[in-house]
Each structure stands twice: as C-alpha cells, then as structure tokens.
Design an enzyme around this catalytic site. Structure first.
Site, PDB file in Angstrom:
ATOM      1  N   HIS A  62    -133.417 -47.979  86.758  1.00  0.00           N
ATOM      2  CA  HIS A  62    -134.658 -48.394  87.414  1.00  0.00           C
ATOM      3  C   HIS A  62    -135.267 -47.257  88.234  1.00  0.00           C
ATOM      4  O   HIS A  62    -134.889 -47.052  89.391  1.00  0.00           O
ATOM      5  CB  HIS A  62    -134.352 -49.599  88.316  1.00  0.00           C
ATOM      6  CG  HIS A  62    -135.564 -50.313  88.822  1.00  0.00           C
ATOM      7  ND1 HIS A  62    -135.552 -51.643  89.165  1.00  0.00           N
ATOM      8  CD2 HIS A  62    -136.829 -49.901  89.047  1.00  0.00           C
ATOM      9  CE1 HIS A  62    -136.750 -52.007  89.580  1.00  0.00           C
ATOM     10  NE2 HIS A  62    -137.552 -50.951  89.516  1.00  0.00           N
ATOM     11  N   HIS A  64    -139.133 -45.054  89.057  1.00  0.00           N
ATOM     12  CA  HIS A  64    -140.583 -44.900  88.906  1.00  0.00           C
ATOM     13  C   HIS A  64    -140.895 -43.410  89.001  1.00  0.00           C
ATOM     14  O   HIS A  64    -140.661 -42.810  90.051  1.00  0.00           O
ATOM     15  CB  HIS A  64    -141.324 -45.663  90.010  1.00  0.00           C
ATOM     16  CG  HIS A  64    -141.066 -47.145  89.976  1.00  0.00           C
ATOM     17  ND1 HIS A  64    -141.849 -48.010  89.243  1.00  0.00           N
ATOM     18  CD2 HIS A  64    -140.106 -47.903  90.557  1.00  0.00           C
ATOM     19  CE1 HIS A  64    -141.386 -49.252  89.394  1.00  0.00           C
ATOM     20  NE2 HIS A  64    -140.319 -49.215  90.182  1.00  0.00           N
ATOM     21  N   LEU A  65    -141.381 -42.829  87.917  1.00  0.00           N
ATOM     22  CA  LEU A  65    -141.593 -41.377  87.904  1.00  0.00           C
ATOM     23  C   LEU A  65    -143.067 -40.995  88.010  1.00  0.00           C
ATOM     24  O   LEU A  65    -143.398 -39.823  88.039  1.00  0.00           O
ATOM     25  CB  LEU A  65    -140.940 -40.752  86.673  1.00  0.00           C
ATOM     26  CG  LEU A  65    -139.408 -40.971  86.605  1.00  0.00           C
ATOM     27  CD1 LEU A  65    -138.810 -40.220  85.430  1.00  0.00           C
ATOM     28  CD2 LEU A  65    -138.703 -40.578  87.899  1.00  0.00           C
ATOM     29  N   ARG A  66    -143.964 -41.974  88.051  1.00  0.00           N
ATOM     30  CA  ARG A  66    -145.360 -41.789  88.490  1.00  0.00           C
ATOM     31  C   ARG A  66    -146.256 -40.982  87.569  1.00  0.00           C
ATOM     32  O   ARG A  66    -147.428 -40.783  87.891  1.00  0.00           O
ATOM     33  CB  ARG A  66    -145.408 -41.141  89.893  1.00  0.00           C
ATOM     34  CG  ARG A  66    -144.573 -41.827  90.971  1.00  0.00           C
ATOM     35  CD  ARG A  66    -144.909 -43.278  91.140  1.00  0.00           C
ATOM     36  NE  ARG A  66    -144.300 -43.855  92.350  1.00  0.00           N
ATOM     37  CZ  ARG A  66    -144.155 -45.144  92.541  1.00  0.00           C
ATOM     38  NH1 ARG A  66    -144.570 -46.013  91.640  1.00  0.00           N
ATOM     39  NH2 ARG A  66    -143.598 -45.591  93.663  1.00  0.00           N
ATOM     40  N   ASN A  96    -144.977 -48.906  84.944  1.00  0.00           N
ATOM     41  CA  ASN A  96    -146.174 -49.101  85.771  1.00  0.00           C
ATOM     42  C   ASN A  96    -146.787 -47.791  86.240  1.00  0.00           C
ATOM     43  O   ASN A  96    -147.072 -47.596  87.418  1.00  0.00           O
ATOM     44  CB  ASN A  96    -145.880 -50.027  86.959  1.00  0.00           C
ATOM     45  CG  ASN A  96    -144.890 -49.423  87.944  1.00  0.00           C
ATOM     46  OD1 ASN A  96    -144.129 -48.528  87.591  1.00  0.00           O
ATOM     47  ND2 ASN A  96    -144.904 -49.915  89.174  1.00  0.00           N
ATOM     48  N   HIS A 184    -138.426 -58.219  87.319  1.00  0.00           N
ATOM     49  CA  HIS A 184    -138.648 -58.268  88.764  1.00  0.00           C
ATOM     50  C   HIS A 184    -138.963 -59.718  89.108  1.00  0.00           C
ATOM     51  O   HIS A 184    -140.081 -60.183  88.922  1.00  0.00           O
ATOM     52  CB  HIS A 184    -139.814 -57.337  89.145  1.00  0.00           C
ATOM     53  CG  HIS A 184    -140.135 -57.326  90.609  1.00  0.00           C
ATOM     54  ND1 HIS A 184    -140.470 -56.160  91.272  1.00  0.00           N
ATOM     55  CD2 HIS A 184    -140.193 -58.301  91.551  1.00  0.00           C
ATOM     56  CE1 HIS A 184    -140.702 -56.433  92.554  1.00  0.00           C
ATOM     57  NE2 HIS A 184    -140.552 -57.730  92.737  1.00  0.00           N
ATOM     58  N   ASN A 283    -139.888 -53.880  98.019  1.00  0.00           N
ATOM     59  CA  ASN A 283    -139.993 -55.183  97.357  1.00  0.00           C
ATOM     60  C   ASN A 283    -138.871 -55.305  96.343  1.00  0.00           C
ATOM     61  O   ASN A 283    -138.755 -54.430  95.486  1.00  0.00           O
ATOM     62  CB  ASN A 283    -141.323 -55.324  96.623  1.00  0.00           C
ATOM     63  CG  ASN A 283    -142.486 -55.487  97.572  1.00  0.00           C
ATOM     64  OD1 ASN A 283    -142.315 -55.843  98.725  1.00  0.00           O
ATOM     65  ND2 ASN A 283    -143.682 -55.191  97.079  1.00  0.00           N
ATOM     66  N   ASP A 310    -134.109 -48.191  91.951  1.00  0.00           N
ATOM     67  CA  ASP A 310    -135.527 -48.525  92.158  1.00  0.00           C
ATOM     68  C   ASP A 310    -136.206 -47.361  92.877  1.00  0.00           C
ATOM     69  O   ASP A 310    -136.992 -47.551  93.813  1.00  0.00           O
ATOM     70  CB  ASP A 310    -135.705 -49.830  92.944  1.00  0.00           C
ATOM     71  CG  ASP A 310    -137.156 -50.324  92.929  1.00  0.00           C
ATOM     72  OD1 ASP A 310    -137.989 -49.716  92.229  1.00  0.00           O
ATOM     73  OD2 ASP A 310    -137.450 -51.306  93.638  1.00  0.00           O
ATOM     74  N   HIS A 314    -143.284 -42.020  97.095  1.00  0.00           N
ATOM     75  CA  HIS A 314    -144.680 -41.992  97.537  1.00  0.00           C
ATOM     76  C   HIS A 314    -144.906 -40.712  98.325  1.00  0.00           C
ATOM     77  O   HIS A 314    -143.956 -40.091  98.810  1.00  0.00           O
ATOM     78  CB  HIS A 314    -144.986 -43.201  98.422  1.00  0.00           C
ATOM     79  CG  HIS A 314    -144.846 -44.517  97.727  1.00  0.00           C
ATOM     80  ND1 HIS A 314    -145.752 -44.966  96.796  1.00  0.00           N
ATOM     81  CD2 HIS A 314    -143.895 -45.479  97.807  1.00  0.00           C
ATOM     82  CE1 HIS A 314    -145.366 -46.152  96.342  1.00  0.00           C
ATOM     83  NE2 HIS A 314    -144.232 -46.478  96.932  1.00  0.00           N
TER      84      HIS A 314
HETATM   85 ZN   LIG Z   1    -139.361 -54.210  91.159  1.00  0.00          ZN
END
Ligand SMILES: [Zn+2]
Length: 428
Positions: A62, A64-66, A96, A184, A283, A310, A314
C-alpha cells in the site's frame, strides 16, 4: 549490480524453508545460484554481509507514489528509492494519481515509469488499477483488460465505494479476472467530513469525528458482498477492534478475506494527534488504546496478514496547515521496517511472524509465490542490520514526504538495503 553477486557471510533466514544459517549466497543471472560456506567470488560483485541478516524480499501492499499529477509530493523514482532504502523489494502503488490509473494505457504508463525507477536503483513498483472508472464509484473498470495490462490488484483506495450495487458488480468482475480487491473500508456517509477518531482526544480538540463504526460497518458489508460474488477481498489499513473481528469471523468461515495494518495504527493512538498535530492526521484515523491492542493482537495471530505503510507523502507546506485542513497521510516507507523490527527486539513479535507479515503475507494477498532464499529462486532479498542504532529523521528520508509522527524515535536495527537483479522489468 553486475550479473554475478556474492553476499558473503550473512545470516540467511527464510523460516518457511527452515533456513537459518550464516553462509554465502551467490546470485547469477537474477537467480540464487548457490548457498554455502566460502563460495569463491570469481569476479562477482561482493557484498560483505558480516553482521547482516538476509530475509525474503519484503513487499509493501500500500503506497501512494503521486506520479502522474502530484510530483511535488513524490514521484515514482523518489518513492521507489525510499522503498529500497526502507528494505522493500517491491511496492504496490495505489491508483489515485491524477489522472487515476483506470485504463490499460494508464497501467502501461505506470509500468514504464516503474521500469525507469527500477533502473535507478529503486524497488519494483507493481501498479494497481482503479476498481471504478475515475475512482468515481459509479462504473466498474474492465478488470480483465487491466490485469492483461499488468495491474496486480484493483483498488479505489481513498474513495470507499458508496454503492453496494456498484461494489458487487466490481467484485464479480475482479473474480472473473482473478484479481484481488484492495478495499478502503470506511462508510463515506458516516465519515462525512470527519477528520479524527471519535474519542476523548478528538473531542477535546473539537475535531469533526470519523467514528470507529464507519470502518466495521463498511468492512462487514464489503465482506458480505465479496462472499456473495466469490471474490478475494483485502481490507486495507484496519484500525479498529470491531474491524479486526470482522476479519477474524470471515476467516473462521473460510472466506478468502485478508487484511493489512499500518505501523501507525499498530504503534500509535489518538494521543499522537495531541502531540504531533497534522503529522498524525490519517484516514482511517488513529484510534484508542483498545483498538490499537486489538490490531496488534490480530497481527500477532495472523488475522492481519501484512504490515503495509499506506505511504502517503505530501509537501511540507501542505502538512503545515491546521489539522482539519491538512491532507491525511504519513510518509512511511523509510521507517516502517525499523519500527516493526524494534517490536521484534522487544519480544512483542516473533521474528518468523515479522518476516511473514512483511514478505509471505503480502505475496499471499496478491496471489503470487513468496520470495524465497533457495537455489534457483529469483533474487529478491531484504537486508537488515539488527544492531544499528537509528533515529527516525524525516529530513534524511529518501521520500519527498517528510511528515511522520514517529519523528525523533530512537530505534535499534534498520534495513540495510535490498538485493535485486540489475535488469528486471517492473512487471511481476
Ligand atoms: Zn486508504
């Protein structure tokens, strides 16, 4: 790394194979060629393994690499390098991005970026694809086409699917394509615009609540739908005692339901919100001690299959906003393995379970064979220095994301790199 590599005198530990010995490991052409004492280097690149442990390659389910769209937060390369530095041989990237990964072309684009990051020394990046078009929760994506393009799983992570009818249809598509759905589970109506756990700390700070029931209710609904659809369901970042019970019950019934927990939900409570402000905004939110203990017990029992970060980087100016307006997310890739290894050292998690939750468990969730330390197996090793002192210092993270409520923690033991073949496509 040259085509031949000799790891010398490391502790080789692969508990599923009953392997635990100090030995050399010779890799050739991307595979383990030999394991033994005093293997000749014969021109191979030599990695001195004295004092190091070599473990089956860790996988983070999990991150997020943006990239594309928000590369001021992170990009595929900085994320893959942070993963490698953090001891992960592979990471599963959420869909996402902007735009989201919801088409075969977008999956192909993600794989091309992943290959570039890999060539620069990063971990392998395995892309997921969106479960619904545009992450809008209205129309299921074409699961078979996404799998054919190289997606390893489907997920609308960050945007829980509101409609049971849409999720049911999407789960059927995932089953037909043979893909797991990474879920999620937080009821969006119960969460509304909540930003913190509905507990004493959140209430004292006057933060809009995000109730614990939002997780268990959605998780129970999604398990029921997955069971009816015959689909594999993986619950992401489980944070409450009630949701752990949902997973436990599903497993008791023999359903193909798996779950992950993050280092922050395993090690912190809402008290961190009072201490660290927006750096502790995530979250689902950090909960109370009873929830934390239940999630921890689930990890020890194996009801929780995997530790997943996760990783949600940012920009510093974004996280500098007041709690309720700062974006949720912790930069986790650099510190996760060291944080959990400290629990192994403290006697709270057996070493074999640690390896399972970081290596075998994630592979099971994805339906792929685990990494192995055995002659003939593909080379994918996580190296660990069990005695190195280390402080969580986000200013020295490889990730562009520098926000973490673990800032300043002093730990003993840290990842010491990964070993992967030099030339390898990003596609598993
Ligand atoms: Zn999530």
């Amino acid at each position: 790394m040259s085509a031949r590599l000799l790891l010398r005198a490391a502790r080789l530990y692969d508990p599923a194979l009953g392997l635990d010995r100090v030995a050399d490991l010779l890799a050739e052409d991307g595979h383990v060629a030999a394991i033994g004492r005093g293997l000749p280097a014969g021109g191979a690149e030599v990695v001195e393994g004295g004092g190091l442990w070599a473990l089956p390659g860790f996988i983070d389910l999990h991150v997020h690499l943006r990239e594309p769209g928000e590369t001021h937060k992170e990009d595929m390369t900085t994320g893959a390098l942070a993963a490698a530095r953090g001891g992960f041989t592979a990471v599963v990237a959420m869909a996402n991005t902007r735009p989201p990964v919801d088409s075969p072309a977008a999956v192909a684009d993600a794989l091309a970026r992943a290959r570039q990051a890999r060539a620069l020394g990063g971990a392998r990046v395995w892309p997921t694809a969106a479960l619904t078009r545009g992450l809008m929760g209205e129309t299921p994506t074409d699961a078979a086409a996404l799998r054919a393009a190289g997606a390893v799983a489907l997920s609308d992570d960050g945007r829980p699917v509101r409609s049971a009818a849409v999720l049911f249809a999407a789960l059927k598509g995932a089953r037909q394509a043979g893909l797991c759905v990474l879920d999620h589970a937080e009821d969006p109506d119960l969460c509304a615009d909540g930003v913190a756990h509905d507990g004493p700390v959140g209430r004292s700070l006057g933060l809009p609540p995000r109730p614990a029931a939002a997780e268990a209710a959605q998780a129970a609904r999604d398990v029921a739908l997955a069971a009816a659809a015959g689909a594999r369901l993986h619950l992401q970042h489980v944070s409450t005692a009630a949701a752990v019970e949902v997973v436990r019950e599903a497993r008791r019934r023999g359903l193909p339901v798996t779950a992950e927990a993050t280092p922050h939900h395993l090690l912190l409570t809402e008290e961190a919100v009072a201490a660290f402000g927006a750096a502790a905004r995530v979250n689902p939110p950090l909960r109370e001690e009873g929830d934390r203990q239940a999630v921890w017990q689930g990890l020890v029992d194996g009801v929780i299959d995997a530790v997943a970060t996760d990783h949600a980087p940012h920009a510093p100016e974004e996280k500098a906003a007041p709690f309720a307006s700062a974006p949720p997310g912790i930069s986790g890739l650099d510190s996760a393995v060291a944080l959990l290894f400290a629990e192994v050292r403290a006697g709270r998690l057996p070493l074999a379970a640690f390896v399972d939750r970081f290596a075998y468990g994630p592979a099971r969730v994805l339906g792929r064979p685990p990494e192995r330390i055995a002659e003939g197996a593909p080379l994918a090793l996580t190296l660990l220095d069990p005695e190195a002192p280390w402080e969580v210092d986000p200013d020295r993270f490889a990730s562009r994301g520098r926000s973490t409520p673990f800032r300043g923690r002093r730990l003993t033991g840290r990842p010491a790199g990964i070993l992967l073949p030099k030339e390898e496509g990003a596609c598993p």
